[in-house]
Write an enzyme that holds these catalytic residues in place. Structure first.
Site, mmCIF file in Angstrom:
data_model
loop_
_atom_site.group_PDB
_atom_site.id
_atom_site.type_symbol
_atom_site.label_atom_id
_atom_site.label_comp_id
_atom_site.label_asym_id
_atom_site.label_seq_id
_atom_site.Cartn_x
_atom_site.Cartn_y
_atom_site.Cartn_z
ATOM 1 N N SER A 73 0.740 7.610 5.873
ATOM 2 C CA SER A 73 0.861 6.566 5.994
ATOM 3 C C SER A 73 -0.368 5.537 5.189
ATOM 4 O O SER A 73 -1.213 5.758 5.053
ATOM 5 C CB SER A 73 0.631 5.749 7.873
ATOM 6 N N GLY A 105 5.601 8.371 1.459
ATOM 7 C CA GLY A 105 6.863 8.108 2.246
ATOM 8 C C GLY A 105 7.902 6.740 1.612
ATOM 9 O O GLY A 105 8.854 6.857 1.572
ATOM 10 N N HIS A 106 7.241 5.936 1.506
ATOM 11 C CA HIS A 106 7.978 4.525 0.871
ATOM 12 C C HIS A 106 8.775 4.888 -0.280
ATOM 13 O O HIS A 106 10.109 4.892 -0.397
ATOM 14 C CB HIS A 106 7.638 3.216 0.683
ATOM 15 N N ALA A 161 1.332 -1.216 -0.155
ATOM 16 C CA ALA A 161 -0.041 -0.065 0.495
ATOM 17 C C ALA A 161 0.948 1.300 -0.575
ATOM 18 O O ALA A 161 0.446 1.981 0.939
ATOM 19 C CB ALA A 161 -0.941 0.065 0.836
ATOM 20 N N LEU A 162 1.945 1.112 -1.207
ATOM 21 C CA LEU A 162 2.771 2.124 -1.030
ATOM 22 C C LEU A 162 2.170 3.605 -1.046
ATOM 23 O O LEU A 162 1.693 3.991 -1.995
ATOM 24 C CB LEU A 162 3.816 1.505 -1.984
ATOM 25 N N GLY A 198 11.624 4.129 8.130
ATOM 26 C CA GLY A 198 10.914 6.260 8.039
ATOM 27 C C GLY A 198 11.000 5.705 9.758
ATOM 28 O O GLY A 198 11.247 5.003 10.089
ATOM 29 N N GLU A 199 11.730 7.428 9.490
ATOM 30 C CA GLU A 199 11.724 7.389 11.134
ATOM 31 C C GLU A 199 9.657 7.991 11.594
ATOM 32 O O GLU A 199 9.727 8.337 12.624
ATOM 33 C CB GLU A 199 11.787 9.143 11.179
ATOM 34 N N LYS A 200 8.620 8.075 10.900
ATOM 35 C CA LYS A 200 7.765 7.843 11.178
ATOM 36 C C LYS A 200 7.620 6.636 12.060
ATOM 37 O O LYS A 200 6.997 6.534 13.076
ATOM 38 C CB LYS A 200 7.065 7.787 9.885
#
Ligand code: PAF
Length: 290
Positions: A190, A41-42, A37-38, A152-154
């Site tokens: 996200s 962010g990805h 589910a890119l 990811g820093e998320k």
């Protein structure tokens, strides 16, 4: 200009052969593990991996071990065709799409547990979660044999737990953190944002707004316990149903920092939050400059 082709790899052995061939030719391998589910962010993590390695492998695997019964494993968005199109456009070299049996061969009983750090913050609300993450990431590293891997820093707690696992187990891989990609209102991108209704989506940016505001207040010398209370109240007033936590922690150990007096200049600190908007749980985090 001809578009670069992306190798689709479904077995561990085929992936290991491909990676061995690249390395024998003097290439380096960057790895971006995902659950699909890119979104942008990805793709930014793929771009980051390209800065550090000559070949990039992305895995897509919705890992059952990191979902508890009653969580969204069955409904987690699965969009293989769209994901592959995005990865092709991002010119990644290979996509690893293992089955559950490939990742967890019949009779598999070996887990990886990063004790302590996995039991804080999100680990309190999702006690199985980081054990499932560490276990699958360790397995993915053994399958992909990367030189560098980008997370990811998320998912800040996840990133720190993986760094710790790599250190403790001596995996020969460098872990790189990728910046969080945000929508215009600050909402961290996200895959689970797809669950938000239009009305919830209008409210969702309040989690980042609360953390950002708290970070500014802390850097100006406000008392952490007051700032954290204000941030919780801000999120609830905005329309979130409940707040699991908004916490001020040491960025490396994730242990809570003292909250009853202003933080001394030079203290390393990170604010992390998790809150429910309707049936969707959102997490986010920001750094604090002191
Ligand atoms: O962040 C994620 O998407 C997942 O937790 C990961 C790292 C791919 C492990 O399943």
């Amino acid at each position: 200009m001809t578009e670069k082709s992306v190798a689709i790899v479904r077995s561990r052995v085929a992936l290991q052969q491909q990676v061995r061939a690249w390395k024998a030719a003097g290439e380096t391998v960057g790895f971006v593990p995902t659950m699909g589910a890119l979104h942008a962010g990805h793709i930014s993590l793929v771009e980051k991996a390209k800065e550090f390695a000559s070949r990039v492998v992305v895995s897509i695997f919705v890992n059952p071990a990191q979902f508890a019964p009653g969580e969204d494993f069955d409904t987690y968005p699965r969009r293989e065709d769209e994901d592959l199109a995005l990865l092709k456009a991002a010119a990644c070299d290979a996509v690893y799409l293992p089955t559950v049996a490939e990742m967890y061969p019949d009779g598999s009983v070996t887990d990886v547990r990063v004790n302590g750090m996995s039991d804080l913050l999100d680990g309190i609300y999702r006690p199985h979660f980081f054990y499932g993450v560490a276990t699958v990431v360790a397995r993915l590293f053994l399958h992909a044999q990367p030189d560098v891997a980008v997370f990811g820093e998320k998912d800040y707690q996840q990133l720190q737990i993986i760094r710790r696992m790599v250190r403790d187990l001596g995996f020969p891989v460098e872990i790189i953190g990728g910046d969080t990609k945000r929508d215009g209102d600050g909402l961290a991108q996200s895959s689970r944002n797809l669950y938000l209704s239009a009305e919830e989506r209008r409210t969702a940016g309040a989690l980042f707004a609360a953390l950002h505001r708290a970070s500014v207040r802390l850097s100006r010398g406000a008392i952490p316990s007051e700032v954290l209370d204000e941030a919780r109240a801000f999120v609830l007033t905005a329309g979130f149903k409940s707040v699991d936590y908004i916490a001020l922690v040491d960025p490396g150990t994730l242990q809570a920092l003292p909250a009853d007096s202003p933080l001394p200049a030079g203290t390393a600190a990170r604010l992390l939050g998790a809150a429910w908007l309707g049936r969707t749980r959102l997490i986010d985090n920001v750094s604090v400059t002191l």
